[in-house]
Design a protein around this motif. Structure first.
Motif, PDB file in Angstrom:
ATOM      1  N   PRO A   1     -58.198  17.397 -42.501  1.00 42.25           N
ATOM      2  CA  PRO A   1     -57.610  18.705 -42.178  1.00 42.25           C
ATOM      3  C   PRO A   1     -58.415  19.909 -42.664  1.00 42.25           C
ATOM      4  CG  PRO A   1     -56.315  17.570 -43.861  1.00 42.25           C
ATOM      5  CD  PRO A   1     -57.362  16.608 -43.386  1.00 42.25           C
ATOM      6  N   ILE A   2     -59.369  19.692 -43.523  1.00 44.11           N
ATOM      7  CA  ILE A   2     -60.196  20.796 -44.003  1.00 44.11           C
ATOM      8  C   ILE A   2     -61.169  21.247 -42.916  1.00 44.11           C
ATOM      9  CG2 ILE A   2     -61.961  21.470 -45.689  1.00 44.11           C
ATOM     10  CD1 ILE A   2     -60.524  19.510 -47.641  1.00 44.11           C
ATOM     11  N   ILE A   3     -61.711  20.292 -42.148  1.00 46.02           N
ATOM     12  CA  ILE A   3     -62.721  20.645 -41.154  1.00 46.02           C
ATOM     13  C   ILE A   3     -62.337  20.306 -39.712  1.00 46.02           C
ATOM     14  CG2 ILE A   3     -64.622  20.482 -42.810  1.00 46.02           C
ATOM     15  CD1 ILE A   3     -65.322  17.737 -41.475  1.00 46.02           C
ATOM     16  N   GLU A   4     -61.214  19.612 -39.511  1.00 46.56           N
ATOM     17  CA  GLU A   4     -60.850  19.168 -38.164  1.00 46.56           C
ATOM     18  C   GLU A   4     -59.484  19.688 -37.730  1.00 46.56           C
ATOM     19  OE1 GLU A   4     -63.124  14.890 -37.806  1.00 46.56           O
ATOM     20  OE2 GLU A   4     -61.218  14.920 -38.877  1.00 46.56           O
ATOM     21  N   ASP A   5     -59.375  19.934 -36.421  1.00 46.62           N
ATOM     22  CA  ASP A   5     -58.105  20.227 -35.774  1.00 46.62           C
ATOM     23  C   ASP A   5     -57.737  19.030 -34.907  1.00 46.62           C
ATOM     24  OD1 ASP A   5     -57.688  22.871 -36.701  1.00 46.62           O
ATOM     25  OD2 ASP A   5     -59.030  23.669 -35.160  1.00 46.62           O
ATOM     26  N   TYR A   6     -56.472  18.927 -34.561  1.00 37.02           N
ATOM     27  CA  TYR A   6     -56.058  17.833 -33.691  1.00 37.02           C
ATOM     28  C   TYR A   6     -54.909  18.271 -32.789  1.00 37.02           C
ATOM     29  CZ  TYR A   6     -52.104  17.198 -36.866  1.00 37.02           C
ATOM     30  OH  TYR A   6     -50.963  17.400 -37.617  1.00 37.02           O
ATOM     31  N   THR A   7     -54.830  17.597 -31.669  1.00 37.62           N
ATOM     32  CA  THR A   7     -53.676  17.700 -30.785  1.00 37.62           C
ATOM     33  C   THR A   7     -53.369  16.280 -30.328  1.00 37.62           C
ATOM     34  OG1 THR A   7     -55.033  18.014 -28.798  1.00 37.62           O
ATOM     35  CG2 THR A   7     -54.278  20.008 -29.923  1.00 37.62           C
TER      36      THR A   7
ATOM     37  N   LYS B   1     -51.995   9.729 -27.478  1.00 42.94           N
ATOM     38  CA  LYS B   1     -53.409  10.058 -27.330  1.00 42.94           C
ATOM     39  C   LYS B   1     -53.724  11.212 -28.271  1.00 42.94           C
ATOM     40  CE  LYS B   1     -53.343   8.564 -22.562  1.00 42.94           C
ATOM     41  NZ  LYS B   1     -53.533   8.933 -21.152  1.00 42.94           N
ATOM     42  N   VAL B   2     -54.614  10.970 -29.224  1.00 42.27           N
ATOM     43  CA  VAL B   2     -54.941  11.957 -30.249  1.00 42.27           C
ATOM     44  C   VAL B   2     -56.365  12.474 -30.003  1.00 42.27           C
ATOM     45  CG1 VAL B   2     -55.171  12.389 -32.728  1.00 42.27           C
ATOM     46  CG2 VAL B   2     -53.480  10.715 -31.905  1.00 42.27           C
TER      47      VAL B   2
ATOM     48  N   ILE C   1     -54.382  10.449 -42.475  1.00 42.22           N
ATOM     49  CA  ILE C   1     -55.502   9.508 -42.404  1.00 42.22           C
ATOM     50  C   ILE C   1     -56.431   9.693 -41.207  1.00 42.22           C
ATOM     51  CG2 ILE C   1     -54.237   7.700 -41.180  1.00 42.22           C
ATOM     52  CD1 ILE C   1     -55.737   5.709 -43.084  1.00 42.22           C
ATOM     53  N   LEU C   2     -55.919  10.130 -40.066  1.00 42.42           N
ATOM     54  CA  LEU C   2     -56.752  10.167 -38.868  1.00 42.42           C
ATOM     55  C   LEU C   2     -57.712  11.355 -38.821  1.00 42.42           C
ATOM     56  CD1 LEU C   2     -54.149   9.055 -36.170  1.00 42.42           C
ATOM     57  CD2 LEU C   2     -55.829   7.661 -37.381  1.00 42.42           C
ATOM     58  N   THR C   3     -57.388  12.432 -39.539  1.00 41.74           N
ATOM     59  CA  THR C   3     -58.248  13.610 -39.521  1.00 41.74           C
ATOM     60  C   THR C   3     -58.569  14.077 -40.937  1.00 41.74           C
ATOM     61  OG1 THR C   3     -56.475  15.256 -39.569  1.00 41.74           O
ATOM     62  CG2 THR C   3     -57.109  14.402 -37.407  1.00 41.74           C
TER      63      THR C   3
ATOM     64  N   GLN D   1     -43.182  12.754 -34.854  1.00 39.66           N
ATOM     65  CA  GLN D   1     -43.257  13.025 -36.290  1.00 39.66           C
ATOM     66  C   GLN D   1     -44.211  12.043 -36.971  1.00 39.66           C
ATOM     67  OE1 GLN D   1     -39.245  12.834 -37.769  1.00 39.66           O
ATOM     68  NE2 GLN D   1     -38.644  14.754 -36.784  1.00 39.66           N
ATOM     69  N   LYS D   2     -44.129  10.759 -36.587  1.00 40.66           N
ATOM     70  CA  LYS D   2     -44.992   9.748 -37.199  1.00 40.66           C
ATOM     71  C   LYS D   2     -46.462   9.995 -36.874  1.00 40.66           C
ATOM     72  CE  LYS D   2     -41.798   5.881 -37.544  1.00 40.66           C
ATOM     73  NZ  LYS D   2     -41.523   4.486 -37.166  1.00 40.66           N
ATOM     74  N   VAL D   3     -46.761  10.310 -35.603  1.00 38.02           N
ATOM     75  CA  VAL D   3     -48.145  10.547 -35.216  1.00 38.02           C
ATOM     76  C   VAL D   3     -48.691  11.783 -35.933  1.00 38.02           C
ATOM     77  CG1 VAL D   3     -49.674  11.135 -33.293  1.00 38.02           C
ATOM     78  CG2 VAL D   3     -47.944   9.354 -33.009  1.00 38.02           C
ATOM     79  N   ASP D   4     -47.883  12.836 -36.013  1.00 36.83           N
ATOM     80  CA  ASP D   4     -48.305  14.042 -36.732  1.00 36.83           C
ATOM     81  C   ASP D   4     -48.608  13.716 -38.189  1.00 36.83           C
ATOM     82  OD1 ASP D   4     -48.765  16.924 -36.668  1.00 36.83           O
ATOM     83  OD2 ASP D   4     -47.001  17.056 -37.969  1.00 36.83           O
ATOM     84  N   GLU D   5     -47.761  12.918 -38.803  1.00 40.87           N
ATOM     85  CA  GLU D   5     -47.968  12.511 -40.198  1.00 40.87           C
ATOM     86  C   GLU D   5     -49.249  11.688 -40.339  1.00 40.87           C
ATOM     87  OE1 GLU D   5     -45.637   9.460 -43.038  1.00 40.87           O
ATOM     88  OE2 GLU D   5     -44.394  11.122 -42.295  1.00 40.87           O
TER      89      GLU D   5
END
Length: 82
Positions: A70-76, A5-6, A66-68, A57-61
């Motif tokens: 990184p310039i404007i978004e954070d994720y957990t 769950k991202v 592709i999913l975020t 590791q795969k989900v973080d990658e």
């Protein structure tokens, strides 16, 4: 099966016009106690069973590539049995 769950949110300091519109709508409906609204995204990824540390590791990658944005978004994310 394993489910990741991202949760994706805008970084602090990034304007959130959608959140502002939702806040305005809530206030116009009488929900004056809402101080702020930030709108994000939720993505669910389902995998065949696998090594949890490898999947992390795969989900973080995937999030970084592709999913975020990184310039404007954070994720957990969290990974568990589906």
């Amino acid at each position: 099966m394993v489910v990741a769950k991202v949760y994706i949110t805008l970084k602090k300091g990034i304007l959130d016009p959608q959140g502002k519109a939702v806040k305005g709508a809530l206030h116009s409906m009488g929900y004056e106690g809402v101080k702020d609204v930030r709108v994000g995204k939720y993505i669910e990824l389902t995998f065949e069973d696998g090594d949890l540390s490898l999947l992390e590791q795969k989900v973080d990658e995937m999030c970084k590539k592709i999913l975020t944005n990184p310039i404007i978004e954070d994720y957990t994310f969290e990974i568990g049995e589906g």
